[in-house]
Design an enzyme around this catalytic site. Structure first.
Site, PDB file in Angstrom:
ATOM      1  N   THR A 152       0.837  -1.207   0.000  1.00 22.19           N
ATOM      2  CA  THR A 152       0.000   0.000   0.000  1.00 22.19           C
ATOM      3  C   THR A 152       0.870   1.254   0.000  1.00 22.19           C
ATOM      4  O   THR A 152       0.546   2.240  -0.674  1.00 22.19           O
ATOM      5  CB  THR A 152      -0.966  -0.001   1.203  1.00 22.19           C
ATOM      6  OG1 THR A 152      -1.786  -1.163   1.120  1.00 22.19           O
ATOM      7  CG2 THR A 152      -1.846   1.241   1.226  1.00 22.19           C
ATOM      8  N   CYS A 153       1.966   1.204   0.728  1.00 23.42           N
ATOM      9  CA  CYS A 153       2.856   2.358   0.819  1.00 23.42           C
ATOM     10  C   CYS A 153       3.453   2.701  -0.547  1.00 23.42           C
ATOM     11  O   CYS A 153       3.545   3.867  -0.926  1.00 23.42           O
ATOM     12  CB  CYS A 153       3.971   2.090   1.823  1.00 23.42           C
ATOM     13  SG  CYS A 153       3.373   1.608   3.452  1.00 23.42           S
ATOM     14  N   SER A 154       3.865   1.676  -1.290  1.00 26.70           N
ATOM     15  CA  SER A 154       4.524   1.872  -2.585  1.00 26.70           C
ATOM     16  C   SER A 154       3.555   2.083  -3.733  1.00 26.70           C
ATOM     17  O   SER A 154       3.885   2.754  -4.706  1.00 26.70           O
ATOM     18  CB  SER A 154       5.409   0.667  -2.913  1.00 26.70           C
ATOM     19  OG  SER A 154       6.500   0.601  -2.018  1.00 26.70           O
TER      20      SER A 154
END
Length: 157
Positions: free
Chosen positions: A47-49
């Site tokens: 999700t972060c990337s």
């Protein structure tokens, strides 16, 4: 947990720059400016990337047009990992801040234990800081990704 209207705690965050490793006092880093600070549980995680960091990259100009002086991402990773992640994401307009031992994250009261994932990490959140004071704080519920998006923060400015 820190709340809106409170002053950020004092801490030291690391950043790998072209001049080498820099240590930033949070008091100095967030003084006399409007800052959007968003936290991720870990660099290179899905999700972060795929969504969190890219959203702030895409909307950086619009955030700056609303008076934001600094857009920063914080993670309980080391500065080398955050630098590699920033390069892989073409995130030159985002200041990548490492909280390697989670001391600042703990001082904020925004840590979580992800024992099977990596130990103590940061909860996913975004905040707007005005001269060291938290004016907006959006902490995600476990497993969600809505409150801390760049779009949500932009709408609050």
């Amino acid at each position: 947990m820190i709340k809106q209207g409170q002053t950020l705690p004092t801490g030291t965050l690391s950043q790998l720059t072209t001049d080498g490793m820099q240590q930033h006092s949070t008091n100095e880093l967030f003084a006399n400016k409007k800052v959007v600070l968003f936290a991720v549980p870990g660099a290179f995680t899905p999700t972060c990337s795929e969504a969190h960091l890219p959203g702030y990259i895409v909307l950086a100009d619009q955030l700056q047009a609303k008076g934001v002086d600094l857009i920063a991402c914080i993670s309980v990773n080391d500065a080398f990992v955050l630098d590699a992640w920033a390069k892989s994401q073409n995130a030159s307009e985002i200041t990548m801040l490492a909280d390697g031992n989670a001391s600042f994250t703990k001082a904020l009261g925004l840590e979580m234990d992800t024992a099977g994932f990596g130990g103590v990490r940061s909860q996913r959140y975004a905040m707007v800081i005005d001269n060291g004071v938290v004016t907006t704080l959006n902490v995600e519920k476990q497993g969600e990704f809505e409150a801390s998006t760049a779009e949500t923060i932009l709408a609050t400015l």
